[in-house]
Design an enzyme around this catalytic site. Sequence first.
Site, mmCIF file in Angstrom:
data_model
loop_
_atom_site.group_PDB
_atom_site.id
_atom_site.type_symbol
_atom_site.label_atom_id
_atom_site.label_comp_id
_atom_site.label_asym_id
_atom_site.label_seq_id
_atom_site.Cartn_x
_atom_site.Cartn_y
_atom_site.Cartn_z
ATOM 1 N N GLY A 180 39.071 44.565 35.266
ATOM 2 C CA GLY A 180 39.960 43.466 35.595
ATOM 3 C C GLY A 180 40.269 43.174 37.044
ATOM 4 O O GLY A 180 40.721 42.081 37.370
ATOM 5 N N HIS A 181 40.059 44.123 37.972
ATOM 6 C CA HIS A 181 40.697 43.977 39.276
ATOM 7 C C HIS A 181 40.109 42.881 40.162
ATOM 8 O O HIS A 181 40.713 42.521 41.160
ATOM 9 C CB HIS A 181 40.738 45.325 40.023
ATOM 10 C CG HIS A 181 39.410 45.827 40.498
ATOM 11 N ND1 HIS A 181 39.284 46.656 41.580
ATOM 12 C CD2 HIS A 181 38.140 45.644 40.028
ATOM 13 C CE1 HIS A 181 38.020 46.967 41.760
ATOM 14 N NE2 HIS A 181 37.307 46.368 40.844
ATOM 15 N N HIS A 182 38.931 42.343 39.808
ATOM 16 C CA HIS A 182 38.383 41.212 40.571
ATOM 17 C C HIS A 182 38.900 39.866 40.071
ATOM 18 O O HIS A 182 38.797 38.861 40.791
ATOM 19 C CB HIS A 182 36.854 41.200 40.495
ATOM 20 C CG HIS A 182 36.189 42.322 41.220
ATOM 21 N ND1 HIS A 182 36.474 42.622 42.542
ATOM 22 C CD2 HIS A 182 35.252 43.219 40.814
ATOM 23 C CE1 HIS A 182 35.737 43.665 42.909
ATOM 24 N NE2 HIS A 182 34.995 44.045 41.883
ATOM 25 N N ALA A 183 39.410 39.805 38.857
ATOM 26 C CA ALA A 183 39.822 38.529 38.269
ATOM 27 C C ALA A 183 40.973 37.926 39.077
ATOM 28 O O ALA A 183 42.023 38.549 39.253
ATOM 29 C CB ALA A 183 40.239 38.733 36.819
ATOM 30 N N ASN A 224 40.196 42.379 44.879
ATOM 31 C CA ASN A 224 40.678 41.144 45.499
ATOM 32 C C ASN A 224 41.707 40.426 44.633
ATOM 33 O O ASN A 224 42.705 39.883 45.126
ATOM 34 C CB ASN A 224 39.506 40.207 45.784
ATOM 35 C CG ASN A 224 38.625 39.994 44.568
ATOM 36 O OD1 ASN A 224 37.929 40.913 44.139
ATOM 37 N ND2 ASN A 224 38.639 38.791 44.001
#
Length: 606
Positions: A180-183, A224
Amino acid sequence: MEDMEIDGTEAQPYVLIETGNLPITVGNRPIYTNGRYISKSTPTPLKSTKTGVVYDRRMRYHANIHEEEHHPEDPSRISSIQSMFKAAGCLEKMIPINAREVTKDEVRLVHTDEHWDFVAKTSALSEAQLGKVADDYNSIYVNKETALSARLSCGGVIELCKAVARGDVTNGFANVRPPGHHAEINEPMGFCFFNNVAVAAQCLKRDLKIEKVFILDWDIHHGNGTQKAFYNDPNVVYCSIHRYDNANFYPGDPQAGHTHVGNGPAKGKTINIPWPRPGMHDSDYIYAFNKVVMPIAYEFDPDIVIVSAGFDAAEGDPIGENHVTPAAFGHMTHMLKSLAAGKLVLALEGGYNLDSISNSALACVKVLLGEHPAKLGPIKPSQECVETIYQVIRVQSRYWSCLKPIYIDSAEEKVPGKLVIDIMGKTKNFIASDSVYQYIETIINQSYGIVDVDVPPPTNDTQKTDLHDLKDLLIFLWDHFVDYANPKKVVIIGAGRGCRSLMHCINDRDTMIMRSTACVIMVPGNNDPVPTIAKKGDIVNWYFENSLVLLPENHPFWTKKGVKKDSGKCIPVKGLNNMSIHDKLHILRQDIIDYFLQRLTDFIPP
């Protein structure tokens, strides 16, 4: 008895106790009374650790249908980890936390309505339409089950975080995908659809009134999406350790650099630790934890810690190309357990070597269950690590009292766009002369900044100490004045014995100096050895292309065989034989000034 010492706590005399009759105590000291020992209070048993785990096989339904070749974000990632937990006997010790689908209301805490609708509609698209959707976005694939898997992944992380926050379990591991951390707020990217950790953190704040959340992201890629979700939030710390490679490593976002710290009241709540290259090891990560992560985390004093636990920094990962061992992941988990009364959640992000992610996840889970982490070798961080951490502390020490205050607040000062560093070595009888003033006057008239250092003459007793102290002084000046001012272009000039110490500084700060320095000019003394680059790699070629070393024709350097690039671009100059540094600088003044002015004109900062 009168001569016997007494116990300072109970004022009772010490007595001899027969072998086999030693008192057994837990916690409190025993009391000696009426000829026997009794306990002050009933021992309190230690609270057992309860570790939760989230896993749902339906998260494997999200699969790549667009390409024949294997995709790194493979469904078997989570099944491989789950099998490892079971084989090691850990799964039977863990408490299952059921995953459920995240709701639109929860997703809207981070993402837009349009983003929710976009993901939901993918389940109704044809295979051709799904292929087009994948092509339209950055590094994703989509099938008809993607929306369901993404909702379960995000909902599973929420449920585990809530279970830990409520105290239903002590800690836990969310074995979930897609990651999930790029979404971002309105865009899927980097294999990610919903930002699992960001949504979970917002749910904790809204539903359980959790005040402070510490998010640690050790995935090899910068998160991001998570950073942007909390960039203005003073109650969430986002700390990321990632490959950066000067913004050339995915996601290639310049905001992953160490100077991006948050906005407004949230300044200092974003902490980026950007590695400049691949190949970082255990020591580099543990050093970062000890110097930055843990001091800040203790000062922040969070109510819960959530880890974006990507294992693509692990040894053997084909994308991350780092060398972090399972033992190091265990140690990082162990340190994080000391925060927030042990309320710790690890949520799977990336990691694309099945053996690497399974062994690394297992090492973390064993620590969550109460085992000690495996032994690490000596901690010897790389030079790139030390330099990176120094730069991070230099920026973050503005906002955290636990970090050594090494910043200079120059917000109200005019920082020059171009800077000349002038290191002049004095001879025994040399006093600041007109030639040096002429250099300074020319530099100032060009509206450049200048750092001018006069090197005192040596003595027989202190020559080596003086050179060492000068090296430390130059590194201090570079770190605290030059690099902090962040000039676009720098010229470095050294003369006499200042050349040798100046080269020590270049060797120590090579990465930073290469980034901003237009040229280096050296004028060594008559019999002084020409200083050389002590490292291999890019710095040697850079120094040769960007240096000018001016030597008399009779300098001993010219008698050497096989002159190498590490000495720089050495030029013999007629008429300098046996001259003092003062005279050399006077004769060479116009040539040196013309040279560096032209280099400043031609130099294009990276």
